[in-house]
Design a protein around this motif. Structure first.
Motif, PDB file in Angstrom:
ATOM      1  N   VAL A  37     -73.808  12.851  -6.310  1.00 30.46           N
ATOM      2  CA  VAL A  37     -72.852  12.322  -5.869  1.00 30.46           C
ATOM      3  C   VAL A  37     -73.394  11.385  -4.406  1.00 30.46           C
ATOM      4  O   VAL A  37     -72.622  11.291  -3.452  1.00 30.46           O
ATOM      5  N   ALA A  38     -74.573  11.120  -4.590  1.00 24.17           N
ATOM      6  CA  ALA A  38     -75.447  10.412  -3.543  1.00 24.17           C
ATOM      7  C   ALA A  38     -74.573   9.352  -2.849  1.00 24.17           C
ATOM      8  O   ALA A  38     -74.464   8.905  -1.660  1.00 24.17           O
ATOM      9  N   ASP A  39     -74.115   8.281  -3.602  1.00 23.63           N
ATOM     10  CA  ASP A  39     -73.557   7.233  -3.392  1.00 23.63           C
ATOM     11  C   ASP A  39     -72.071   7.222  -3.553  1.00 23.63           C
ATOM     12  O   ASP A  39     -71.509   6.056  -3.329  1.00 23.63           O
ATOM     13  N   LEU A  40     -71.427   8.273  -3.458  1.00 24.86           N
ATOM     14  CA  LEU A  40     -69.939   8.291  -3.552  1.00 24.86           C
ATOM     15  C   LEU A  40     -69.391   8.485  -2.293  1.00 24.86           C
ATOM     16  O   LEU A  40     -69.645   9.006  -1.254  1.00 24.86           O
ATOM     17  N   PRO A  41     -68.166   8.100  -2.044  1.00 24.81           N
ATOM     18  CA  PRO A  41     -67.448   7.961  -0.695  1.00 24.81           C
ATOM     19  C   PRO A  41     -66.975   9.659  -0.469  1.00 24.81           C
ATOM     20  O   PRO A  41     -66.681  10.212  -1.458  1.00 24.81           O
ATOM     21  N   TRP A  42     -66.836   9.971   0.886  1.00 25.75           N
ATOM     22  CA  TRP A  42     -66.377  11.290   1.189  1.00 25.75           C
ATOM     23  C   TRP A  42     -65.004  11.333   1.101  1.00 25.75           C
ATOM     24  O   TRP A  42     -64.193  10.265   1.468  1.00 25.75           O
ATOM     25  N   VAL A  43     -64.128  12.390   0.745  1.00 21.62           N
ATOM     26  CA  VAL A  43     -62.832  12.457   1.101  1.00 21.62           C
ATOM     27  C   VAL A  43     -62.558  13.428   2.025  1.00 21.62           C
ATOM     28  O   VAL A  43     -63.468  14.290   2.400  1.00 21.62           O
ATOM     29  N   GLY A  44     -61.323  13.774   2.672  1.00 24.14           N
ATOM     30  CA  GLY A  44     -60.863  14.863   3.424  1.00 24.14           C
ATOM     31  C   GLY A  44     -60.929  16.072   2.911  1.00 24.14           C
ATOM     32  O   GLY A  44     -61.005  16.208   1.814  1.00 24.14           O
ATOM     33  N   ASP A  45     -60.938  17.031   4.078  1.00 17.97           N
ATOM     34  CA  ASP A  45     -61.035  18.416   3.614  1.00 17.97           C
ATOM     35  C   ASP A  45     -59.935  19.034   2.919  1.00 17.97           C
ATOM     36  O   ASP A  45     -59.654  20.050   2.242  1.00 17.97           O
TER      37      ASP A  45
END
Length: 67
Positions: A37-45
């Motif tokens: 998941v190195a290049d994937l965007p983060w989503v909220g908790d």
């Protein structure tokens, strides 16, 4: 599970066919299920993991750091 500094955090992938949300811990480039998941965007908790493997492992100690 307690909430230490390196608690699992969700990430999401727009690159996979099923668009799953994964969970990471100390290695933020590899999800608990082993997905890169190195290049994937983060989503909220507030997002819940949709990957069944990550969801099962989220309540267990991290195999890498033990948290």
């Amino acid at each position: 599970m307690s909430t230490p500094a390196l608690a699992p955090e969700p990430v999401t992938s727009r690159d996979t066919a099923d668009d799953e949300t994964h969970v990471v811990c100390c290695n933020r480039e590899v999800a608990l299920c082993g997905t890169d998941v190195a290049d994937l965007p983060w989503v909220g908790d507030e997002e819940e993991a949709t990957c069944v493997v990550c969801r099962d492992l989220e309540g267990q100690p991290c195999p890498r750091c033990g948290l």
